[in-house]
Design an enzyme around this catalytic site. Structure first.
Site, PDB file in Angstrom:
ATOM      1  N   ARG A  37       0.833  -1.221   0.000  1.00  8.30           N
ATOM      2  CA  ARG A  37       0.000   0.000   0.000  1.00  8.30           C
ATOM      3  C   ARG A  37       0.864   1.265   0.000  1.00  8.30           C
ATOM      4  O   ARG A  37       0.541   2.240   0.665  1.00  8.30           O
ATOM      5  CB  ARG A  37      -0.937   0.053   1.216  1.00  8.30           C
ATOM      6  CG  ARG A  37      -1.976  -1.038   1.230  1.00  8.30           C
ATOM      7  CD  ARG A  37      -3.215  -0.622   2.039  1.00  8.30           C
ATOM      8  NE  ARG A  37      -3.959  -1.814   2.387  1.00  8.30           N
ATOM      9  CZ  ARG A  37      -4.183  -2.228   3.632  1.00  8.30           C
ATOM     10  NH1 ARG A  37      -3.781  -1.518   4.667  1.00  8.30           N
ATOM     11  NH2 ARG A  37      -4.835  -3.342   3.850  1.00  8.30           N
ATOM     12  N   ARG A  41      -3.449   6.466   0.891  1.00  7.73           N
ATOM     13  CA  ARG A  41      -4.051   7.681   1.462  1.00  7.73           C
ATOM     14  C   ARG A  41      -3.165   8.401   2.466  1.00  7.73           C
ATOM     15  O   ARG A  41      -3.510   9.470   2.928  1.00  7.73           O
ATOM     16  CB  ARG A  41      -5.377   7.307   2.146  1.00  7.73           C
ATOM     17  CG  ARG A  41      -6.480   6.999   1.148  1.00  7.73           C
ATOM     18  CD  ARG A  41      -7.730   6.514   1.851  1.00  7.73           C
ATOM     19  NE  ARG A  41      -7.484   5.256   2.547  1.00  7.73           N
ATOM     20  CZ  ARG A  41      -8.367   4.653   3.344  1.00  7.73           C
ATOM     21  NH1 ARG A  41      -9.539   5.215   3.571  1.00  7.73           N
ATOM     22  NH2 ARG A  41      -8.082   3.510   3.921  1.00  7.73           N
ATOM     23  N   ARG A  50      -7.230  11.376  -5.962  1.00  9.51           N
ATOM     24  CA  ARG A  50      -8.384  10.496  -5.847  1.00  9.51           C
ATOM     25  C   ARG A  50      -9.663  11.237  -5.446  1.00  9.51           C
ATOM     26  O   ARG A  50     -10.752  10.688  -5.535  1.00  9.51           O
ATOM     27  CB  ARG A  50      -8.099   9.413  -4.778  1.00  9.51           C
ATOM     28  CG  ARG A  50      -7.308   8.221  -5.266  1.00  9.51           C
ATOM     29  CD  ARG A  50      -8.169   7.065  -5.716  1.00  9.51           C
ATOM     30  NE  ARG A  50      -9.041   6.555  -4.665  1.00  9.51           N
ATOM     31  CZ  ARG A  50     -10.349   6.728  -4.646  1.00  9.51           C
ATOM     32  NH1 ARG A  50     -10.934   7.413  -5.595  1.00  9.51           N
ATOM     33  NH2 ARG A  50     -11.074   6.233  -3.670  1.00  9.51           N
ATOM     34  N   ASP A  86      -6.710  -3.084  -7.372  1.00  8.53           N
ATOM     35  CA  ASP A  86      -7.372  -3.687  -6.218  1.00  8.53           C
ATOM     36  C   ASP A  86      -7.592  -5.163  -6.500  1.00  8.53           C
ATOM     37  O   ASP A  86      -7.802  -5.540  -7.651  1.00  8.53           O
ATOM     38  CB  ASP A  86      -8.720  -3.005  -5.961  1.00  8.53           C
ATOM     39  CG  ASP A  86      -9.271  -3.375  -4.590  1.00  8.53           C
ATOM     40  OD1 ASP A  86     -10.048  -4.349  -4.493  1.00  8.53           O
ATOM     41  OD2 ASP A  86      -8.894  -2.726  -3.600  1.00  8.53           O
ATOM     42  N   TYR A 164     -14.347 -12.834   0.123  1.00  8.91           N
ATOM     43  CA  TYR A 164     -15.012 -11.546  -0.150  1.00  8.91           C
ATOM     44  C   TYR A 164     -16.320 -11.747  -0.913  1.00  8.91           C
ATOM     45  O   TYR A 164     -17.319 -11.090  -0.651  1.00  8.91           O
ATOM     46  CB  TYR A 164     -14.108 -10.635  -0.993  1.00  8.91           C
ATOM     47  CG  TYR A 164     -13.173  -9.767  -0.194  1.00  8.91           C
ATOM     48  CD1 TYR A 164     -13.664  -8.750   0.626  1.00  8.91           C
ATOM     49  CD2 TYR A 164     -11.792  -9.937  -0.271  1.00  8.91           C
ATOM     50  CE1 TYR A 164     -12.807  -7.926   1.345  1.00  8.91           C
ATOM     51  CE2 TYR A 164     -10.925  -9.115   0.442  1.00  8.91           C
ATOM     52  CZ  TYR A 164     -11.442  -8.117   1.249  1.00  8.91           C
ATOM     53  OH  TYR A 164     -10.593  -7.313   1.958  1.00  8.91           O
TER      54      TYR A 164
END
Length: 367
Positions: A37, A41, A50, A86, A164
């Protein structure tokens, strides 16, 4: 910076191959380092890029993926880039709808509930048609990197993707997904096999597009015990390594190093070391010496600083890195965190981590 170049061939010459050498078990002057990552962010420029975008719309824009992949490299002397994408683009390729819900995370509008729901999935996936935007992002980014560092491609592993698809999002117990393993073992294997085939083609397509290494994320390994892992995760992890390598050979594509990262699966480290991957990634819950003892001499290890260590003062980060390097040794080793960076982490502290790996590993190698 990221203007689209059509020819996937004629990539710029690689200037820093330290990461690839370490992955292949060759000697390196310093220990290479990258962060899971690392495009994220915690960077203000990431949040700006973004800001107005839907998350999956960003994933489908090669230009934005390229920009986000390059951002951390403008700040830090990392030894590898990982394409911004992703893992849930694979369920999307199978025909499932996934949306990013603010404050909640990725959410499936219609998760798999019954075995019959498997019939709704695409049984044959043309990865170029469904995931070509990832391949374009990889080609564009590989050109835009100008040979600075290698580019890593990735995918989620079958069990993690399956969990998921059934849970419909994150879960602390994975009880719905695990109940399938106990109640519907045949259907579970059918789904895992379908995912394995798609992931294999997807990874091969990433190499054709320009990825120079591949990481498989079995992020939910820790929800399984040793027996379930042995039945429902490991065989597919092995199959992917084998199938990707044989397809790369068939298509005369480069045999790139492959990394398996199965979070919280210490019980499986011996098996993972023999699963056909050049590199085994580790989370922060195992001692370096113990990991070395279990995986032997023939694989490179990657990891495994606790991401929360980056909240410590910079001097402390340096000490922790030094200790980690002493534990793993500086060779056949790629420094990383034991999981991804968190959004509230300070970029300066990420920089301190990267610098400490380079400085201390060079010092240890000299002496």
């Amino acid at each position: 910076i990221c203007s689209f170049v059509h020819s996937p061939k004629g990539f710029p010459k690689l200037k820093n191959d330290t990461f690839l050498r370490a992955a292949r078990g060759e000697e390196t002057e310093h220990t290479p380092v990258w962060c899971m990552r690392q495009a994220g962010r915690y960077l203000p420029e990431f949040r700006e890029t973004r800001a107005a975008q839907d998350f999956f719309a960003t994933c489908r824009s090669p230009k934005l993926c390229c920009e986000l992949t390059l951002q951390p490299l403008r700040r830090f002397p990392l030894d590898a880039a990982i394409i911004f994408s992703d893992i849930l683009v694979v369920p999307q390729a199978l025909g499932m709808e996934v949306v990013m819900v603010p404050g909640k995370g990725p959410t499936f509008t219609e998760p798999l509930k019954e075995v019959e729901d498997l019939l709704k999935l695409r049984q044959k996936v043309d990865v170029t048609a469904e995931l070509g935007y990832v391949f374009q992002a990889i080609t564009l980014t590989r050109h835009s990197l100008e040979g600075r560092v290698p580019l890593i491609g990735f995918s989620g592993a079958p069990w993690t993707l399956m969990s998921y698809m059934i849970e419909g999002g994150g879960s602390t117990t994975m009880a719905k997904a695990k109940s399938w393993l106990y109640r519907h073992p045949e259907a579970s294997h059918r789904l895992l096999r379908l995912l394995t085939d798609v992931v294999t083609d997807y990874l091969v397509g990433q190499v054709a597009a320009g990825a120079q290494a591949l990481q498989l994320f079995e992020s939910h390994a820790g929800h399984l015990g040793p027996e379930q892992f042995q039945d429902f995760a490991l065989p597919y992890i092995r199959d992917i390594a084998q199938a990707v390598k044989s397809k790369l050979k068939e298509e005369a594509l480069p045999l790139v190093p492959m990394i398996i990262f199965a979070k919280d699966a210490h019980y499986a480290l011996r098996d993972l070391a023999h699963a056909g991957y050049e590199v085994v990634g580790l989370d922060w819950t195992i001692r370096p010496q113990e990991a070395r003892a279990q995986t032997g001499k023939d694989v490179t290890l990657q990891g495994n600083l606790d991401p929360c260590a980056l909240y410590a003062p910079k001097e402390k980060i340096g000490e922790l890195v030094k200790k980690m390097l002493e534990g793993f040794g500086t060779q056949r080793y790629i420094a990383n965190l034991g999981h991804g960076l968190y959004p509230d982490m300070s970029p300066e502290h990420v920089g301190a981590f990267v610098e400490a790996v380079h400085t201390h590993s060079r010092h240890i190698n000299k002496h």
